[in-house]
Design a protein around this motif. Sequence first.
Motif, PDB file in Angstrom:
ATOM      1  N   LEU A 162     -33.981   5.858  51.766  1.00 18.73           N
ATOM      2  CA  LEU A 162     -34.383   6.919  53.070  1.00 18.73           C
ATOM      3  C   LEU A 162     -32.553   7.279  53.397  1.00 18.73           C
ATOM      4  CD1 LEU A 162     -36.718   5.838  55.613  1.00 18.73           C
ATOM      5  CD2 LEU A 162     -36.391   7.412  53.810  1.00 18.73           C
ATOM      6  N   VAL A 163     -32.117   8.205  53.543  1.00 26.04           N
ATOM      7  CA  VAL A 163     -30.808   8.942  53.906  1.00 26.04           C
ATOM      8  C   VAL A 163     -31.048  10.288  55.714  1.00 26.04           C
ATOM      9  CG1 VAL A 163     -30.751  10.637  52.543  1.00 26.04           C
ATOM     10  CG2 VAL A 163     -28.294   9.220  53.334  1.00 26.04           C
ATOM     11  N   TRP A 164     -29.586   9.569  56.274  1.00 21.42           N
ATOM     12  CA  TRP A 164     -29.046  10.759  57.068  1.00 21.42           C
ATOM     13  C   TRP A 164     -27.526  11.020  57.098  1.00 21.42           C
ATOM     14  CZ3 TRP A 164     -26.129  10.604  61.234  1.00 21.42           C
ATOM     15  CH2 TRP A 164     -25.952  12.197  62.477  1.00 21.42           C
ATOM     16  N   GLY A 165     -27.840  12.547  57.075  1.00 19.14           N
ATOM     17  CA  GLY A 165     -26.303  12.785  57.635  1.00 19.14           C
ATOM     18  C   GLY A 165     -26.526  13.429  58.129  1.00 19.14           C
ATOM     19  N   ARG A 166     -25.148  14.364  58.772  1.00 20.71           N
ATOM     20  CA  ARG A 166     -24.899  15.492  59.977  1.00 20.71           C
ATOM     21  C   ARG A 166     -25.513  16.631  59.110  1.00 20.71           C
ATOM     22  NH1 ARG A 166     -19.134  13.166  62.099  1.00 20.71           N
ATOM     23  NH2 ARG A 166     -19.520  13.382  60.170  1.00 20.71           N
ATOM     24  N   THR A 167     -24.575  16.808  57.720  1.00 20.74           N
ATOM     25  CA  THR A 167     -24.727  18.394  57.772  1.00 20.74           C
ATOM     26  C   THR A 167     -25.549  18.440  56.067  1.00 20.74           C
ATOM     27  OG1 THR A 167     -22.357  17.728  57.770  1.00 20.74           O
ATOM     28  CG2 THR A 167     -23.252  19.696  55.950  1.00 20.74           C
ATOM     29  N   PRO A 168     -26.999  19.471  56.896  1.00 25.70           N
ATOM     30  CA  PRO A 168     -27.973  19.121  55.092  1.00 25.70           C
ATOM     31  C   PRO A 168     -27.912  19.856  53.818  1.00 25.70           C
ATOM     32  CG  PRO A 168     -28.241  20.981  57.522  1.00 25.70           C
ATOM     33  CD  PRO A 168     -26.297  20.328  57.558  1.00 25.70           C
ATOM     34  N   SER A 169     -26.765  20.632  54.081  1.00 28.57           N
ATOM     35  CA  SER A 169     -25.877  20.875  52.449  1.00 28.57           C
ATOM     36  C   SER A 169     -25.897  19.542  51.668  1.00 28.57           C
ATOM     37  CB  SER A 169     -24.936  21.457  52.056  1.00 28.57           C
ATOM     38  OG  SER A 169     -23.741  21.651  52.597  1.00 28.57           O
ATOM     39  N   LYS A 170     -24.736  18.683  52.354  1.00 28.52           N
ATOM     40  CA  LYS A 170     -24.628  17.294  51.890  1.00 28.52           C
ATOM     41  C   LYS A 170     -25.829  16.548  51.757  1.00 28.52           C
ATOM     42  CE  LYS A 170     -19.884  17.921  53.762  1.00 28.52           C
ATOM     43  NZ  LYS A 170     -18.766  17.250  54.509  1.00 28.52           N
ATOM     44  N   VAL A 171     -26.517  16.653  52.686  1.00 26.81           N
ATOM     45  CA  VAL A 171     -27.661  15.601  52.482  1.00 26.81           C
ATOM     46  C   VAL A 171     -28.325  16.532  51.308  1.00 26.81           C
ATOM     47  CG1 VAL A 171     -30.081  14.868  52.984  1.00 26.81           C
ATOM     48  CG2 VAL A 171     -28.116  15.225  54.911  1.00 26.81           C
ATOM     49  N   SER A 172     -28.833  17.336  50.694  1.00 26.02           N
ATOM     50  CA  SER A 172     -29.325  17.569  49.753  1.00 26.02           C
ATOM     51  C   SER A 172     -28.774  17.617  48.690  1.00 26.02           C
ATOM     52  CB  SER A 172     -29.054  19.967  50.052  1.00 26.02           C
ATOM     53  OG  SER A 172     -29.320  19.850  49.070  1.00 26.02           O
ATOM     54  N   ALA A 173     -27.017  17.675  48.978  1.00 25.76           N
ATOM     55  CA  ALA A 173     -26.315  17.411  47.103  1.00 25.76           C
ATOM     56  C   ALA A 173     -26.705  15.799  46.970  1.00 25.76           C
ATOM     57  CB  ALA A 173     -25.268  17.583  47.653  1.00 25.76           C
ATOM     58  N   LEU A 174     -26.855  15.300  47.944  1.00 25.87           N
ATOM     59  CA  LEU A 174     -26.697  13.177  47.545  1.00 25.87           C
ATOM     60  C   LEU A 174     -28.011  13.624  46.667  1.00 25.87           C
ATOM     61  CD1 LEU A 174     -25.355  10.053  48.020  1.00 25.87           C
ATOM     62  CD2 LEU A 174     -26.727  10.268  50.196  1.00 25.87           C
ATOM     63  N   LEU A 175     -29.330  14.036  47.768  1.00 23.20           N
ATOM     64  CA  LEU A 175     -30.704  13.989  47.345  1.00 23.20           C
ATOM     65  C   LEU A 175     -30.808  14.108  45.863  1.00 23.20           C
ATOM     66  CD1 LEU A 175     -31.321  13.228  50.241  1.00 23.20           C
ATOM     67  CD2 LEU A 175     -33.317  15.013  50.003  1.00 23.20           C
ATOM     68  N   ASN A 176     -30.249  15.313  45.635  1.00 21.29           N
ATOM     69  CA  ASN A 176     -29.960  15.413  44.099  1.00 21.29           C
ATOM     70  C   ASN A 176     -29.473  14.967  43.451  1.00 21.29           C
ATOM     71  OD1 ASN A 176     -32.054  18.146  44.641  1.00 21.29           O
ATOM     72  ND2 ASN A 176     -29.942  19.368  45.069  1.00 21.29           N
ATOM     73  N   GLU A 177     -28.041  14.543  43.548  1.00 20.05           N
ATOM     74  CA  GLU A 177     -27.225  13.792  42.255  1.00 20.05           C
ATOM     75  C   GLU A 177     -28.657  12.463  42.441  1.00 20.05           C
ATOM     76  OE1 GLU A 177     -23.566  11.391  43.094  1.00 20.05           O
ATOM     77  OE2 GLU A 177     -23.657  13.415  43.488  1.00 20.05           O
ATOM     78  N   MET A 178     -28.794  11.241  43.639  1.00 19.14           N
ATOM     79  CA  MET A 178     -29.457   9.871  42.876  1.00 19.14           C
ATOM     80  C   MET A 178     -30.815  10.139  42.815  1.00 19.14           C
ATOM     81  SD  MET A 178     -26.544   9.472  43.922  1.00 19.14           S
ATOM     82  CE  MET A 178     -26.801   7.286  43.319  1.00 19.14           C
ATOM     83  N   ASN A 179     -31.441  11.526  43.054  1.00 23.30           N
ATOM     84  CA  ASN A 179     -32.617  11.271  41.793  1.00 23.30           C
ATOM     85  C   ASN A 179     -32.723  11.287  41.316  1.00 23.30           C
ATOM     86  OD1 ASN A 179     -34.396  10.639  44.520  1.00 23.30           O
ATOM     87  ND2 ASN A 179     -34.157  12.521  45.370  1.00 23.30           N
ATOM     88  N   TRP A 180     -31.695  12.061  40.522  1.00 26.31           N
ATOM     89  CA  TRP A 180     -31.564  13.079  39.011  1.00 26.31           C
ATOM     90  C   TRP A 180     -31.124  10.591  38.341  1.00 26.31           C
ATOM     91  CZ3 TRP A 180     -27.211  12.147  36.135  1.00 26.31           C
ATOM     92  CH2 TRP A 180     -27.418  13.073  34.683  1.00 26.31           C
ATOM     93  N   LYS A 181     -29.842  10.455  39.169  1.00 25.31           N
ATOM     94  CA  LYS A 181     -30.173   8.739  39.198  1.00 25.31           C
ATOM     95  C   LYS A 181     -31.077   8.057  39.070  1.00 25.31           C
ATOM     96  CE  LYS A 181     -25.078   9.637  39.133  1.00 25.31           C
ATOM     97  NZ  LYS A 181     -23.703   9.081  40.193  1.00 25.31           N
ATOM     98  N   GLY A 182     -32.109   8.541  39.034  1.00 18.86           N
ATOM     99  CA  GLY A 182     -33.140   7.314  39.202  1.00 18.86           C
ATOM    100  C   GLY A 182     -33.972   6.591  40.759  1.00 18.86           C
ATOM    101  N   TRP A 183     -32.990   7.181  41.196  1.00 16.81           N
ATOM    102  CA  TRP A 183     -33.471   6.800  43.273  1.00 16.81           C
ATOM    103  C   TRP A 183     -34.136   7.656  43.934  1.00 16.81           C
ATOM    104  CZ3 TRP A 183     -31.365   2.102  44.784  1.00 16.81           C
ATOM    105  CH2 TRP A 183     -30.321   1.830  44.474  1.00 16.81           C
ATOM    106  N   HIS A 184     -34.882   7.376  44.390  1.00 13.27           N
ATOM    107  CA  HIS A 184     -35.893   7.983  45.597  1.00 13.27           C
ATOM    108  C   HIS A 184     -35.590   7.908  46.977  1.00 13.27           C
ATOM    109  CE1 HIS A 184     -38.347   7.142  41.720  1.00 13.27           C
ATOM    110  NE2 HIS A 184     -38.581   6.049  41.678  1.00 13.27           N
TER     111      HIS A 184
END
Length: 148
Positions: free
Chosen positions: A113-135
């Motif tokens: 679970l992640v929280w970030g101040r900037t929605p676009s950065k949260v989205s980028a992190l989700l995309n990157e880390m989900n692609w690397k096998g994280w849920h």
Amino acid sequence: FPFADVNDYAAQTCIKTGYFKGQEHFVVKVASGGYPLENSGLMEIFSQKTGRLEALLMDNGVLTELRTAAVGAVAAKLLGPKKIETIGILGTGVQARYQLEMLSAVTDCKSVLVWGRTPSKVSALLNEMNWKGWHINSVESPDNLLAE
């Protein structure tokens, strides 16, 4: 010490040294960065016998970032529960990524679970880390993250 005393300016430079008595070398580490600057830094390796500079590692702060994440993983292994159900991350910067990479060496948990101040950065992190096998999923506030 801070570079300047200005609102919304939190950059600083830290200087640290380390040695083991009787060894060949000692190290001086200089790390700079903080809002609004990128991390930067270097390590100087000196001879303990002559005091002469023998190497200069211009790593731009990467070794500091990796060391910080590695210490987080060691702390999780030694102080955390035996079975980690979910990993919580506050922030979406370089440490979010390095902490997860290092944690993979000490736990099989892939739920994040992640929280970030900037929605676009949260989205980028989700995309990157989900692609690397994280849920990985986001939460609306730090309180929501801590409640999980």
